[in-house]
Write an enzyme that holds these catalytic residues in place. Structure first.
Site, short mmCIF file in Angstrom:
data_model
loop_
_atom_site.label_atom_id
_atom_site.label_comp_id
_atom_site.label_asym_id
_atom_site.label_seq_id
_atom_site.Cartn_x
_atom_site.Cartn_y
_atom_site.Cartn_z
N GLU A 18 0.82 -1.21 0.00
CA GLU A 18 0.00 0.00 0.00
C GLU A 18 0.85 1.26 0.00
OE1 GLU A 18 -3.68 -1.71 2.69
OE2 GLU A 18 -1.91 -0.91 3.69
N ASP A 48 -7.47 -4.62 9.83
CA ASP A 48 -6.98 -3.49 9.05
C ASP A 48 -6.90 -3.76 7.56
OD1 ASP A 48 -4.96 -5.26 9.00
OD2 ASP A 48 -3.46 -3.96 9.90
#
Lengths: 351, 351
Positions: free
Chosen positions: A62, A234
């Site tokens: 990410e 998450d």
């Protein structure tokens, strides 16, 4: 103009650890929490976007950018649950801070260590506004890489000095207890079940690492008045808390568009009401408002927290004599003459 | 498992220049073009997204990620046209290649120099399929940092050996001519107007840097049969070519969703037909199909080209004895014991 603009200050892992020790872990967490609160107070001055994720079979990579108009920051972070089998970290990260006016980087930093610290500092900031008063016991479920940081942040910021540890792997709890042994806790108890760990705890922190829908906390374990600090959920498909608990809780989040994708609330309807934590910090919304209320911080980690962390490290290291620099930015004498720089450089000489 | 996983190979600006010289600039461009063609041939195996831009008054900072499932790459790049006034680069960049299976970085590299090289290599790849045969003259309008790289790429890949230079600043043209003087061109002519530069040229390359709608090429300058290599228009509001020329041209692009935002075609209707360059390379679409056709490569620079460049540099440097390494990734012996690594590191010792 600084002659050093072609080089970028670099905070290596070793340098980060020396910085943490020179300040002290708990003091570092306290100061970092202040930076996070400052940035949450000026929430609307930031460019915000959900993180940009590249998913693969084994994990995710990410990028998490944000900007306050003066600095631009981003973090590179991966999440690969199976990495531990090969002796690798589940999560590694590094980040960069740049000057918005010129686009030139001003800091490149390791962020594996720094992310662990900022995640804990963020949890403690939320805890300040949400945890019940007069209870200094925390259940800590999931005793992996994040656990000690969580414990120290809640101790430093909220005075939590009694810990009840639980992990599916008892060795993880033993490691956690051993690591925290000489850090001034009144008691650290290793429990044999999650249900046992939560007994009497005002704060329940969950920080497990499985990438799947798991139920670390089931409905009957959670009584009125507690604060749940849910750290482990998450990414899409990864949650820890039974949805019945979510439905009984007031849910506080960082950035709703991201949390709805990644957080515990991915189990709920898309329009399930949530409260933005920055609104609480800024006084626009209530935090804990009653003794029997269950509060839940659905922590997923947002770019602004990384920005705060980079900004803090930048402020702590800028101008330091021992700073290391990277030759990362090509800086020809004449900006239009990049080719001339290449051709006239010592690199053109035969070795 | 490699013990070196906690450190990341680093290609500094100096190291990049030494690499370029050890291979030779033109050979580097030829090999890099091969990597780009390889990656364009397997276009559908990549994750693709328009770049993620953070705009400010003075410029833009962008992240450009992509992945082929084995490697993940991204580039950080800024564009700040006013930077040159302060002796800074308009565009600076660095990038990273990571292993998708673990999320661990395998290369961190400067990319200011590398972007200049890959942009030129990309233009020459497009030129291979689009430029008219039997004309070895290129007009080069805009003689800044990108110009020499363009000239050498077209010479190395297409045999273009006659240059006609024009820049609003004659000093830029003189710099370009001087830099290219001993690189084997048959002729390098400095012209006093864009209209003069394009006379007799089969390829017209525009590479100016103004961040505004500009008309570097107007309709009457462009006759039938030429190939226009439009490099300078690369962000919203920045174009170089009059829309009348676009309407007479067959337009070839990298990644349409990005080019429609950033390229020359932002001047046209949203559904104006364009041809994807990868389709031409893969034989799904025609490139140049007639002598009188005007072809236009609306170059904006796409993430896959940076990926190709990083992959090329990785292949050229992996295992090299002289490689520099950065202590960027925290790598505790026990992945769950990040805190123990912090506490037991030499950094914890008083200095």
């Amino acid at each position: 103009m600084d002659k050093q603009l072609n080089v970028v200050p670099f905070i290596s892992v070793d340098r980060m650890m020396r910085l943490v020790h020179s300040i002290g872990v708990e003091q570092f967490l306290v100061e970092l929490a202040q930076y996070i609160e400052e940035d949450f107070l000026r929430w609307n001055s930031f460019d915000k976007t959900p993180r940009i994720a590249s998913h693969s079979v084994d994990g995710v990579i990410e990028l998490m950018p944000t900007s306050d108009g003066r600095f631009y920051g981003f973090k590179y972070v991966n999440g690969h649950p199976k990495n531990t089998r090969d002796g690798l970290q589940t999560v590694t990260a590094f980040g960069l801070l740049a000057d918005v006016a010129t686009g030139y980087p001003v800091l490149l930093s390791e962020m594996t260590m720094l992310t662990a610290l900022r995640t804990a500092a963020m949890s403690a900031v939320a805890g300040k506004y949400l945890a019940p008063k007069g209870n200094s016991t925390m259940a800590l479920i999931g005793n992996g890489a994040q656990s000690e940081f969580q414990a120290l942040a809640f101790k430093a910021l909220l005075g939590v000095d009694k810990l009840r540890l639980y992990d599916v792997d008892p060795a993880a709890s033993q490691k956690c207890a051993r690591n925290l042994a000489r850090h001034g806790f009144a008691s650290i108890e290793i429990c044999s079940a999650a249900a046992e760990a939560v007994e009497g705890a005002g704060i329940i922190t969950t920080a497990t690492a499985d990438k799947q829908y798991a139920t670390i906390l089931s409905d009957n374990m959670v009584g009125p008045g507690v604060h749940i600090n849910a750290v482990g959920g998450d990414c899409p498909g990864k949650t820890e808390i039974h949805s019945d608990i979510l439905l009984r809780s007031d849910i506080f989040v960082e950035f709703p568009p991201q949390t709805r994708i990644e957080g515990e609330i991915q189990q709920l309807a898309e329009d399930h009401p949530v409260i933005e934590l920055w609104d609480v910090i800024a006084g626009h919304a209530a935090g804990r408002s009653s003794e029997r209320q269950i509060t839940l911080f659905d922590s997923v980690g947002f770019a602004i927290e990384d920005f705060s962390a980079l900004r803090y490290v930048y402020d702590k290291t800028v101008g330091a004599e021992t700073l290391e620099f990277l030759d990362l930015i090509a800086d020809p004498d004449d900006p239009r003459d990049l080719f001339g720089m290449l051709m006239r450089s010592p690199a053109a000489m035969p070795a």
